[in-house]
Scaffold this motif. Structure first.
Motif, short mmCIF file in Angstrom:
data_model
loop_
_atom_site.label_atom_id
_atom_site.label_comp_id
_atom_site.label_asym_id
_atom_site.label_seq_id
_atom_site.Cartn_x
_atom_site.Cartn_y
_atom_site.Cartn_z
N MET A 189 10.89 -23.83 22.09
CA MET A 189 11.32 -23.67 20.73
C MET A 189 10.32 -24.33 19.61
N ARG A 190 11.23 -26.50 19.63
CA ARG A 190 10.71 -27.38 18.89
C ARG A 190 9.10 -27.45 19.30
N GLN A 191 8.64 -27.31 20.46
CA GLN A 191 6.78 -27.13 20.70
C GLN A 191 6.44 -26.41 20.01
N PHE A 192 7.02 -24.95 20.22
CA PHE A 192 5.93 -23.97 19.37
C PHE A 192 6.34 -24.08 17.89
N PRO A 225 5.73 -15.22 20.65
CA PRO A 225 5.27 -15.39 21.37
C PRO A 225 5.83 -16.29 22.98
N ALA A 226 6.61 -17.26 21.80
CA ALA A 226 7.88 -17.89 23.24
C ALA A 226 8.85 -18.04 22.51
N LEU A 227 9.67 -16.77 21.73
CA LEU A 227 11.28 -15.95 21.79
C LEU A 227 10.71 -15.63 23.41
N ALA A 228 9.56 -14.56 23.75
CA ALA A 228 9.89 -14.05 25.08
C ALA A 228 9.39 -14.41 26.32
N SER A 229 8.59 -15.99 25.97
CA SER A 229 8.87 -16.96 27.43
C SER A 229 10.31 -17.66 27.96
N LEU A 230 10.71 -17.76 26.19
CA LEU A 230 12.65 -18.41 27.10
C LEU A 230 13.16 -17.80 27.64
N ALA A 231 13.47 -16.38 26.77
CA ALA A 231 14.03 -15.16 27.11
C ALA A 231 13.49 -14.68 28.98
#
Length: 308
Positions: A189-192, A225-231
């Motif tokens: 998430m930080r990278q995003f 997009p980043a939240l969906a990837s992490l989820a």
């Protein structure tokens, strides 16, 4: 005045006609050759990708085929890709042999709760590391991320002792507390967040919005997009986890689907066909989640780490 120089015999030499420039034979043939080479390269690339995809899918294909076989046919040598007889009843028998529906429900509950908590804590911590300036921020972030390199086996025993002292063994609370925080999620998430311009946060601060408001009302909506990837990554990892439930869950009613498949392994033999059937059914929820979030997952992975 123009003067013409004549040769000694007095005759005028006719000027040789200049040949008009034309296309080179070599250049003319090079175009089709290059086009043919490009097409051949594309065909070879797609052929290679198809071979790699089949190699990746081969174990899944074998598992699916074995789920409709008899036990004695699963591990035959050579592999029997087409069963002699299809045992479709395996997909109905498994629900009565073990409480498979309860195992699926337990896995789904743990996966959803842990995924929600990891997305919540990971995104919030990542906002602090990416958008809030404080002394020692980068050093603290580097130390936190370094914990990814520590193997889980190194602190497995201390974790179990802590959970035992707290009386949380044989409960979902132990697994939820241990997996609610993840350094990988913070890093992702930080990278995003670094790709989001700081001017947006600064403007929100000037308008009087608190850090919690900036995170919840501005940063999170821009980070789908980043939240969906992490989820998705967290859900799949939790769903497939075997060692965690194996260590902390001793009651059969609390078992996840990964532990439930052990019911088909006896002291002297194993019902291989039923294990394959259960494995195929356990993949379905993960496949559905991936198909639903595939678009956001691809976008999140493609944009994470690209600082704009």
């Amino acid at each position: 005045m123009n003067t013409t120089v004549l040769p000694e015999d007095g005759t005028r030499e006719a000027a040789a006609p200049t040949a008009a420039p034309g296309p080179s034979r070599r250049g003319g043939r090079g175009g089709p050759r290059r086009a043919a080479a490009a097409v051949g390269g594309q065909v070879a690339l797609y052929a290679l990708l198809i071979v790699v995809a089949l190699a990746v899918l081969l174990p899944f294909i074998w598992m699916t085929v074995s789920s409709v076989k008899a036990d004695r046919e699963v591990f035959t040598v050579p592999i029997q890709w087409i069963p002699r007889s299809f045992h479709w009843s395996n997909f109905t028998t498994i629900w009565t042999r073990i409480p498979f529906a309860a195992y699926l429900g337990n896995s789904f509950f743990l996966s959803v709760v842990i995924t929600f908590l990891q997305v919540l804590t990971g995104s919030f911590a990542a906002y602090g590391f990416a958008k809030v300036r404080f002394r020692g921020r980068d050093l603290l972030f580097a130390a936190y991320i370094a914990t990814i390199a520590v193997p889980w086996q190194a602190y497995m025993v201390p974790q179990y002792i802590i959970m035992q002292k707290l009386g949380l063994v044989n409960s979902y609370a132990s697994l939820i507390l241990l997996q609610a925080f993840g350094a990988f999620g913070v890093f992702l998430m930080r990278q995003f967040y670094l790709t989001i311009p700081d001017e947006i946060s600064e403007a929100a601060r000037l308008d009087g919005l608190s850090e919690y408001g900036i995170w919840a009302r501005i940063i999170l909506p821009l980070s789908k997009p980043a939240l969906a990837s992490l989820a998705l990554l967290t859900f799949v990892n939790t769903w497939n986890d075997y060692m965690g439930p194996f260590i902390y869950l001793t009651d059969n009613r609390l078992w996840t689907v990964q532990l439930g498949l052990r019911s088909f392994i006896g002291e002297y033999d194993a019902e291989s066909a039923m294990i394959m059937t259960g494995s195929v059914l356990s993949v379905v929820p993960v496949l559905v989640v991936f198909l639903l979030g595939q678009r956001y997952f691809v976008r999140g992975i493609a944009t994470t780490g690209v600082k704009g």
